[in-house]
Design an enzyme around this catalytic site. Structure first.
Site, PDB file in Angstrom:
ATOM      1  N   GLU A  50       0.871  -1.177   0.000  1.00  0.00           N
ATOM      2  CA  GLU A  50       0.000   0.000   0.000  1.00  0.00           C
ATOM      3  C   GLU A  50       0.904   1.222   0.000  1.00  0.00           C
ATOM      4  OE1 GLU A  50      -2.615  -0.119   3.343  1.00  0.00           O
ATOM      5  OE2 GLU A  50      -3.621  -1.938   2.688  1.00  0.00           O
ATOM      6  N   ASP A  61      -5.774   9.165   9.750  1.00  0.00           N
ATOM      7  CA  ASP A  61      -4.414   8.768  10.089  1.00  0.00           C
ATOM      8  C   ASP A  61      -3.970   9.324  11.438  1.00  0.00           C
ATOM      9  OD1 ASP A  61      -4.007   7.361   7.694  1.00  0.00           O
ATOM     10  OD2 ASP A  61      -3.637   9.234   6.631  1.00  0.00           O
TER      11      ASP A  61
END
Length: 278
Positions: A50, A61
């Site tokens: 990824e 995040d």
């Protein structure tokens, strides 16, 4: 035609193990070091990569990946540059699946049709775009599928059986199960809860289920890999990279190895797991 993602999961099944999925941020801490890290991942034992697309407002995040994105942006990384890194990676590696992970805004600004064409040409295999729910499938998901790119959806502990069919409707490649509620890097996954969740998701889909968030060590990777089709590790790798940088946040001679060595140990953990019976 079998996709790279399908071929990789078939290879892992043939070997009786789960896949190791690794996340790093494109352009962190600079484009050339990022390319060297990208190239090192499969050699160290990563099955799927990824590649994070830097964005100024990464709401899902945690602090580590936010900082990685800021380092990449400071180094001039953008969407076109990220596709170029994948293109250069593909010159040496035709087999490892690469998933671009990020947010819709940079792709919208780039232009969806142009982005999909350029991503396919660069060698991207799929997308994880965390801020597009199924209700917005016309925006990117359906065009991506039409362009031959997998659109990989996130399922979470709060995705109930009523919601799950909508989440899975146009998902391709694999299902990414987020093992904890919250941001990346914030807690550890509970193996038994993960096992129950994976079993529940598999009642709704034939796709592989990979589990991420909260996996930092080879032992944790081994535990998750025994219960799922793949273990996803991101924050731990980003932290290893960050710890190798100099006081100004620049790469050192230890940076690439810091990431690759951790991937190698995680790969050993995943490969040491015996997968639970379906």
């Amino acid at each position: 035609m079998t996709t790279r993602i399908e071929a990789r999961f078939a290879k892992c099944r043939a070997e009786g193990r789960a896949a190791l999925v690794t996340y790093v941020m494109a352009g962190d801490p600079d484009p050339e070091t990022s390319l060297a890290i990208l190239k090192s991942l499969p050699k160290a034992g990563a099955d799927i990569v990824e590649f994070g697309l830097p964005f100024t407002d990464p709401m899902a995040d945690g602090p580590s990946i936010q900082a990685a994105g800021l380092r990449a942006l400071k180094a001039g990384q953008d969407t076109a540059g990220t596709l170029d890194l994948v293109r250069r990676f593909r010159a040496e590696d035709a087999d490892t699946p690469v998933i671009l992970m990020g947010y819709f805004n940079p792709l919208y600004v780039y232009g969806v049709d142009r982005f999909l064409a350029d991503a396919k040409a660069a060698g991207i295999d799929g997308l994880i775009i965390v801020d597009l729910p199924p209700e917005e499938d016309d925006e990117l998901c359906l065009p991506a599928l039409k362009a031959g790119l997998a659109f990989i959806r996130l399922a979470t502990p709060t995705t109930d059986d009523k919601r799950l069919p909508a989440v899975l409707a146009n998902t391709a490649g694999f299902v990414y199960y987020v093992s904890i509620t919250g941001i990346t890097g914030s807690a550890s996954a509970d193996t038994e809860q993960v096992a129950a969740a994976v079993s529940r998701i598999k009642r709704h889909t034939h796709l592989p289920v990979c589990v991420g968030f909260g996996i930092r060590t080879p032992d944790q990777a081994r535990a998750i890999a025994s219960r799922a089709d793949g273990a996803v590790v991101g924050t731990a790798l980003v932290d290893a990279l960050s710890a190798s940088l100099d006081a100004e946040g620049r790469a050192t001679g230890k940076t690439v190895a810091a990431v690759a060595d951790l991937v190698a140990s995680l790969a050993q953990g995943v490969r040491g797991a015996k997968q639970a019976a379906e």
